[in-house]
Design a protein around this motif. Structure first.
Motif, short mmCIF file in Angstrom:
data_model
loop_
_atom_site.label_atom_id
_atom_site.label_comp_id
_atom_site.label_asym_id
_atom_site.label_seq_id
_atom_site.Cartn_x
_atom_site.Cartn_y
_atom_site.Cartn_z
N ASN A 120 2.46 10.78 4.30
CA ASN A 120 3.11 9.47 4.34
C ASN A 120 2.77 8.72 5.63
OD1 ASN A 120 4.52 9.33 1.87
ND2 ASN A 120 6.11 10.69 2.68
N GLN A 121 3.06 7.42 5.61
CA GLN A 121 2.81 6.61 6.81
C GLN A 121 3.67 7.11 7.98
OE1 GLN A 121 3.15 2.46 6.04
NE2 GLN A 121 2.79 1.86 8.16
N VAL A 122 4.96 7.30 7.71
CA VAL A 122 5.86 7.83 8.73
C VAL A 122 5.61 9.33 8.80
CG1 VAL A 122 8.26 8.16 9.38
CG2 VAL A 122 7.56 6.08 8.21
N LYS A 154 0.82 -1.22 0.00
CA LYS A 154 0.00 0.00 0.00
C LYS A 154 0.85 1.26 0.00
CE LYS A 154 -1.83 -1.25 3.93
NZ LYS A 154 -1.09 -2.50 4.23
N SER A 155 1.82 1.30 0.90
CA SER A 155 2.66 2.51 0.99
C SER A 155 3.51 2.67 -0.27
CB SER A 155 3.56 2.43 2.22
OG SER A 155 2.78 2.40 3.38
N THR A 156 3.98 1.57 -0.79
CA THR A 156 4.78 1.62 -2.03
C THR A 156 3.92 2.17 -3.17
OG1 THR A 156 6.00 -0.28 -1.24
CG2 THR A 156 6.21 0.25 -3.57
N LEU A 180 -3.80 9.60 1.99
CA LEU A 180 -3.49 9.57 3.42
C LEU A 180 -3.10 8.15 3.82
CD1 LEU A 180 -6.51 11.72 4.71
CD2 LEU A 180 -4.16 12.48 4.36
N ASP A 181 -1.85 8.01 4.25
CA ASP A 181 -1.35 6.69 4.65
C ASP A 181 -1.46 6.56 6.17
OD1 ASP A 181 -0.17 4.21 4.72
OD2 ASP A 181 1.50 4.77 3.39
N GLU A 182 -2.44 5.82 6.61
CA GLU A 182 -2.72 5.60 8.04
C GLU A 182 -2.85 6.91 8.82
OE1 GLU A 182 -0.73 2.39 9.84
OE2 GLU A 182 -0.60 1.22 8.01
N PRO A 183 -3.85 7.72 8.48
CA PRO A 183 -4.00 9.03 9.13
C PRO A 183 -4.39 8.96 10.60
CG PRO A 183 -5.88 8.60 7.72
CD PRO A 183 -4.88 7.51 7.46
MG LIG Z 1 2.46 1.07 4.74
#
Ligand SMILES: [Mg+2]
Ligand SMILES: Nc1ncnc2c1ncn2[C@@H]1O[C@H](COP(=O)(O)OP(=O)(O)OP(=O)(O)O)[C@@H](O)[C@H]1O
Lengths: 261, 323
Positions: A106-108, A64-66, A181-184
């Motif tokens: 981003n997730q981070v 997902k993040s990629t 939004l990656d894991e907001p």
């Molecule tokens: Mg991820």
């Protein structure tokens, strides 16, 4: 906003495949990313309608993040193309993609620890607006996100949930056409998650959204179509009820013992 | 409208500094005026590094090289009968162009921060070698004989009288700090600060970070070039020593000691370290370098943020306790 029906590119051919929310805003074809031998994303054909809110779920390492990093220009795809709002953005640098109208969290968490909350929103808005109007946008966002009392505080000193909001707020200040939004809601308390859902519904009135989440509660609250990633591929695309009812999904994802956190 | 408002006290501080600079020559001997002039030239150089390193996070060991190139440009143009004013402008251009070229390669080539630090140092040391090997009179640019490690002498001064020259240098430093502070508070400066904190985040908002970094790096080099030209004018000489490892490190040390990021700290650091070097030299201690080294080590250990930030934090913590 530019018009997707403008005569341009092969992108046209696909708008015919009409989705739930009208004309296509984003489309990927055969999108793949390998890290050495690791196939993080494989041959993904993805389509998002204008105005749509899509949730992306999948077990850890599903890609997902990629996928997000390729859409935002942070990683060059190994193969495939990305079409956004009528243009081919494959391999474009992040700042150009951002200017075309894609915002991302981003997730981070990535914020500017030494800068104030106000400065975050101001800088995000100032890319396209003059100083006076950017300041107005920043003030408005501070109110909307309930961060007004923290306006002059360094973001490095904020709690985790507040930092997440600052980053979401920046994507809003950008005036993007599509926000990723990656894991907001990672690290947010339940009431904070509820506020985020309300906020994102509001954002969705004018902006398309793709949201990666593990939190099932969040996904059922926000509704919308869910795309399930598994081992770098799209497994299924359906409403949450249908996804939950799907036996394959139950096995690879929910059955894998990770429904939420 | 600036995203950051400067403290209302700051213009008062500027006014006080302007007054001190204006009257100081009357309170000092000519020797002291000349001595402090060179300290202020080093302050210019330190502030130039703080603009790129403190504000935008771009650590370069090339500041001495841009300084040296500015000095040589000044000397070479003067030797070719150009006016000192034109030679000074050439010094600014030389420093700016050199920094612009290096910055272009580093930033547009997307090379790492470490690359910038190492490459600027290597280029500096190459310049040391190259200019050191020009002892033969056949190495000349027009009428300017480069002179190898002996360097160039009899360089005409911008202003032969010590006091007007002091005021010129002091005025330039004053202008640099005031405009630098305004730049830091302006949107462009805030974007640079954001690049220092997290460059990727800046790009994801649509800013071209490469261009921003190149602009501040070239500007910083141009100011170092100006300082170099003033230095050549001040002493009437320049030699390849300006490209030595010691000089390159020196600039970084000034900023470290004073504290980076405020511009004031850099200037204070340069002034104090140079004044102390001068003092230790004058009382004839053979251990100048040793004392300075010990001073530095203790700084890194006791005040890693440098003098000014530590001092200000001390002030504000006293304030909190009083409330
Ligand atoms: Mg991820
Ligand atoms: N920079 C990288 N170098 C090498 N492998 C990577 C890199 N980034 C991701 N991967 C690998 O690619 C695969 C997909 O990772 P990705 O981060 O996209 O998954 P994800 O779906 O976001 O997972 P999570 O839910 O844990 O965030 C994983 O196997 C991961 O180890």
């Amino acid at each position: 906003m530019s018009d997707a029906s403008a005569p341009s590119s092969a992108f046209q051919n696909c708008t015919a495949s009409a989705g739930p929310a009208g004309k296509t805003l984003l489309e990927t074809r055969g999108l793949s990313k390998n890290f050495g031998g690791v196939k993080a994303v494989t041959d993904v054909d993805f389509r998002l309608g204008r105005g749509e809110l899509r949730c992306l779920i999948g077990p850890n390492g599903a890609g997902k993040s990629t996928f997000f990093k390729m859409l935002s220009g942070q990683l060059p795809p190994t193969a495939g193309t990305i079409l956004f709002d009528g243009s081919d953005i494959t391999g474009e640098p992040p700042h150009r993609i951002a200017r075309l109208g894609i915002g991302i969290k981003n997730q981070v968490p990535s914020v500017w620890d030494g800068l104030s909350v106000y400065e975050h929103f101001f800088i995000a808005a100032h890319r396209r607006l003059g100083a006076r109007r950017a300041a107005a946008v920043a003030d408005e966002l501070l109110m909307k996100l309930g961060l007004a009392t923290l306006a002059r505080r360094d973001v490095g000193a904020l709690a985790h949930g507040e930092r997440q909001w600052v980053e979401i707020g920046m994507t809003m200040a950008q005036d993007a056409k599509l926000i990723l939004l990656d894991e907001p809601t990672a690290g947010m308390a339940t009431d904070e998650v509820e506020r985020t859902v309300a906020l994102l519904r509001d954002v969705n009135v004018s902006t398309s959204l793709i949201i990666v989440e593990h939190d099932m509660q969040f996904i059922s609250m926000i509704a919308g179509i869910v795309t399930v990633f598994h081992q770098g591929r799209i497994l299924i695309e359906a409403t949450m009820e249908n996804v939950l009812a799907n036996p394959v999904v139950r096995e690879v994802y929910l059955g894998a013992g990770r429904p939420g956190r | 409208m600036a995203p950051v408002r400067l403290s209302a006290l700051e213009p008062l501080l500027w006014g006080a500094c302007a007054v001190v600079l204006a009257v100081l020559p009357f309170a000092l001997s000519t020797f002291q005026v000349v001595q402090i002039t060179v300290f202020l030239i080093f302050c210019l150089l330190a502030v130039s590094l703080d603009l790129s390193w403190g504000l935008a996070g771009l650590l370069s060991f090339g500041q001495a090289a841009f300084f040296g190139l500015g000095g040589y440009a000044y000397a070479i143009l003067c030797a070719n009968d150009e006016t000192p004013g034109a030679a000074l402008a050439a010094g600014i251009v030389a420093g700016g162009v050199a920094a612009g070229l290096l910055g272009y390669i580093a930033f547009y080539g997307r090379l790492s921060a470490m690359f910038l630090a190492v490459t600027t140092l290597v280029v500096t040391l190459i310049l040391l070698q190259v200019l050191g090997s020009t002892a033969d009179p056949s190495y000349h640019i027009g009428a300017a004989v480069l002179g190898g490690y002996n360097g160039m002498t009899n360089i005409p001064s911008l202003l032969p009288e010590p006091t007007p020259f002091f005021w010129t240098v002091g005025g330039l430093l004053f202008l640099l700090i005031v405009s630098g502070r305004l730049l830091m508070a302006a949107p462009f400066g805030r974007v640079l600060a954001a690049i220092r904190e997290n460059e990727r985040r800046v790009e994801l908002l649509g800013y071209d970070a490469r261009w921003h970094k190149l602009a501040i790096f070239a500007l910083s080099g141009a100011i170092a070039g100006l300082a170099g030209a003033l230095f050549a004018s001040w002493g009437g000489f320049i030699n390849p020593e300006v490209f030595s490892l010691a000089q390159s490190a020196q600039v970084v040390i000034w900023v470290l000691v004073g504290g980076r990021g405020s511009l004031y700290g850099a200037a204070i650091g340069a002034f104090l370290v140079q004044a102390m070097t001068q003092y230790l030299g004058s009382i004839g201690t053979a251990y100048t370098t040793l004392v300075l080294g010990a001073l530095l080590v203790s700084f890194v250990l006791v005040m890693p943020n440098g003098l000014l930030p530590t001092f200000l934090r001390g002030l504000s913590s006293i304030g909190i306790r009083q409330r």
